[in-house]
Design a protein around this motif. Structure first.
Motif, PDB file in Angstrom:
ATOM      1  N   MET A  29      41.259 -36.884  11.899  1.00 17.04           N
ATOM      2  CA  MET A  29      41.479 -37.653  13.125  1.00 17.04           C
ATOM      3  C   MET A  29      42.793 -38.436  13.046  1.00 17.04           C
ATOM      4  O   MET A  29      42.924 -39.378  12.273  1.00 17.04           O
ATOM      5  CB  MET A  29      40.319 -38.626  13.356  1.00 17.04           C
ATOM      6  CG  MET A  29      40.368 -39.317  14.709  1.00 17.04           C
ATOM      7  SD  MET A  29      39.085 -40.566  14.864  1.00 17.04           S
ATOM      8  CE  MET A  29      39.799 -41.914  13.940  1.00 17.04           C
ATOM      9  N   ASN A  30      43.775 -38.019  13.838  1.00 17.38           N
ATOM     10  CA  ASN A  30      45.063 -38.718  13.869  1.00 17.38           C
ATOM     11  C   ASN A  30      45.518 -39.033  15.289  1.00 17.38           C
ATOM     12  O   ASN A  30      46.689 -39.305  15.550  1.00 17.38           O
ATOM     13  CB  ASN A  30      46.135 -37.925  13.116  1.00 17.38           C
ATOM     14  CG  ASN A  30      46.356 -36.534  13.688  1.00 17.38           C
ATOM     15  OD1 ASN A  30      45.859 -36.194  14.758  1.00 17.38           O
ATOM     16  ND2 ASN A  30      47.125 -35.720  12.962  1.00 17.38           N
ATOM     17  N   ALA A  31      44.550 -38.996  16.230  1.00 19.00           N
ATOM     18  CA  ALA A  31      44.809 -39.397  17.614  1.00 19.00           C
ATOM     19  C   ALA A  31      43.600 -40.176  18.127  1.00 19.00           C
ATOM     20  O   ALA A  31      42.457 -39.765  17.925  1.00 19.00           O
ATOM     21  CB  ALA A  31      45.056 -38.179  18.490  1.00 19.00           C
ATOM     22  N   LEU A  32      43.858 -41.312  18.769  1.00 23.83           N
ATOM     23  CA  LEU A  32      42.796 -42.124  19.362  1.00 23.83           C
ATOM     24  C   LEU A  32      43.030 -42.209  20.863  1.00 23.83           C
ATOM     25  O   LEU A  32      44.169 -42.362  21.316  1.00 23.83           O
ATOM     26  CB  LEU A  32      42.783 -43.531  18.758  1.00 23.83           C
ATOM     27  CG  LEU A  32      42.177 -43.649  17.357  1.00 23.83           C
ATOM     28  CD1 LEU A  32      42.648 -44.917  16.660  1.00 23.83           C
ATOM     29  CD2 LEU A  32      40.638 -43.647  17.452  1.00 23.83           C
ATOM     30  N   CYS A  33      41.959 -42.096  21.619  1.00 21.43           N
ATOM     31  CA  CYS A  33      42.044 -42.060  23.079  1.00 21.43           C
ATOM     32  C   CYS A  33      41.160 -43.126  23.710  1.00 21.43           C
ATOM     33  O   CYS A  33      39.942 -43.134  23.501  1.00 21.43           O
ATOM     34  CB  CYS A  33      41.606 -40.676  23.573  1.00 21.43           C
ATOM     35  SG  CYS A  33      41.473 -40.530  25.362  1.00 21.43           S
TER      36      CYS A  33
END
Length: 232
Positions: A29-33
């Motif tokens: 996980m290297n993107a947070l939305c």
């Protein structure tokens, strides 16, 4: 919630700005939305703004000077609130009206513009925040679906030929000219479009980073349509 995001191991979903900034990247996980369904008429704002260059920075004062309908004002308040949240957090957000970015066509075998899949790099611990309010939205892609372009043999050979005319170490040359930041998608790779209205936080390559940086690209713009993008 958008299931294309929730079913993706690369993406963490949050429901508030505070969760967006305090959550940690981990594993794949290297993107947070911050998943949002925004109300308001963002097209009305875009239609009233003046493009001075291919990329024009829009200030809060520029937004406040517009005469808008009720729906246009809802959109304006959303943008102003996002700018304030990021500024209070300590970031330096920029709201851009975009016709297009500059294309890099210097070499026919490698591109280093933002339309190419790439990662951001920083000497200090930081993240990239972005939100597309109107127009085409950016893409991200899982790290296991791309290869660093400098590791592709035919590209690497051409870069070595290019390096012969310059001084210094080859690896340093690759870094200095940002060749090492760019990636080639594998055959059958599946980029994910970031969509409109969501506020994203993407992992950057920096010394303290615990995960792989998020590989992303700017989209090809829709014909005759500007983009309205918040980024920092």
């Amino acid at each position: 919630m958008d299931h294309q995001f929730s079913d993706n191991s690369q993406i963490g979903i949050v429901s508030s700005f505070s969760d967006l900034v305090i959550s940690h990247f981990k594993g794949e996980m290297n993107a947070l939305c911050w998943n949002r369904n925004l109300e308001g008429d963002f097209k009305e704002i875009v239609s009233q703004l003046q493009l001075k260059d291919n990329i024009t920075e829009v200030s809060a004062e520029d937004l406040l000077a517009l005469t808008l309908s009720e729906k246009g004002d809802i959109a304006r308040q959303t943008i102003l609130n996002d700018l304030q949240l990021l500024s209070d957090f300590g970031a330096s957000p920029s709201l851009n009206l975009l016709k297009n970015y500059e294309r890099d066509d210097e070499f026919d075998f490698i591109s280093t513009d933002v339309y190419s899949f790439h990662v951001d790099r920083s000497p200090i611990g930081t993240d990239t925040f972005l939100c597309t309010y109107y127009g085409a939205a950016s893409d991200i892609i899982p790290n296991h679906q791309v290869t660093q372009k400098i590791l592709i043999p035919e590209i690497r050979e051409k870069l070595k030929e290019l390096h012969q005319d310059s001084e210094g170490d080859f690896e340093t040359f690759l870094t200095e000219y940002f060749f090492d930041l760019h990636y080639e998608p594998h055959h059958g790779a599946k980029p994910l479009n970031l969509g409109l209205g969501h506020l994203w936080r993407l992992a950057v390559d920096h010394p303290e980073q615990k995960v792989l940086p998020c590989v992303h690209r700017a989209p090809a713009e829709n014909d005759g349509e500007y983009r309205l993008l918040l980024i920092c």
